[in-house]
Design an enzyme around this catalytic site. Sequence first.
Site: not given
Length: 328
Positions: A32, A146
Amino acid sequence: MKRILITGAAGFLGSHLCDRFIKDGYHVIGMDNLITGNLKNIEHLFKLEQFEFYNHDISKFIHVPGQLDFILHFASPASPIDYLKIPIQTLKVGSLGVHNCLGLAKSKKARILIASTSEVYGDPEIHPQHEGYWGNVNPVGPRGVYDEAKRFQEAITMAYHNFHGLETRIARIFNTYGPRMRLNDGRVLPAFIGQAIRGEDLTVFGDGSQTRSFCYVDDLVEGIVRLLHSDCADPVNLGNPAEITIDQFAQEIIELTNTQQKVVYKGLPIDDPKQRRPDISKANKLLDWTPLIDRKEGLDRTYAYFLGLTKEELMATEHNDFDKYIIN
Ligand code: UDP
């Protein structure tokens, strides 16, 4: 011991997937870059030998030493406010990021599952949405960064499957909720619960007649596990078909939290889908999967999580700038 890489490991879904695969006896490698993820979600795993973590942006070349059996690609901002704040990163992780993950899967001969989304259907013209529907997406609207990244992600994943024979899986994930959602990511559930706890009115966008169908995170995780172990390379919807208007949802949160606050109506964000409900007959048939946790139970568990946050966390409202993505 099987080894699995989970990108977006410190996020809402990624952290629950880490927990699940640790529980199932895997060696889990979490990755991450912490733009929207939070180490707090996985800090309980750091003491475990079967867990390791890389702070890395997967839009850049990914190096993981040793064998890998599976990759779960869950790294991405995932709320409309995030897309507005970090549109380029959203596009990069869904394009360059998935490309790097696919290349890694190819070199390690690993099976890869990518997190796609109901947003590939855009503002859908058919209802409920089944996997054969191609969608109604505005590429240049605020959600385009997105939606189009996720559509590209499906296309490149299918190309790696067809051209390189890579073992790929595509999960089209509908609205999911549960503990570890970011309180101020702008999504409707943490927004309403946060407002109720802080003693603010609940902000319903538009007239509240738009619908969503909310799936509890444990059900979603079970669906992901089953899809990963299936032999289905085509996209599969995962979500809970129990549909509700946002207005009704606000009332449920008012009852849940016992707040004295009321609902206030604001403008509707650009391209906000009017209706959304998954047709899950494919997942039901192929994976023998169906959600088991109803909204009452799921909301109770989620509220308990939010009540356990610190006062500072509950009061932090710096991301609650909803007005920025409202047009009228
Ligand atoms: N929404 C709302 N009030 C809020 C936040 C969101 O009425 O404070 C609405 C939003 O306009 C949308 C629905 O709730 O119609 C779900 O929004 P969310 O951002 O959670 O997910 P998505 O639109 O991506 O499904």
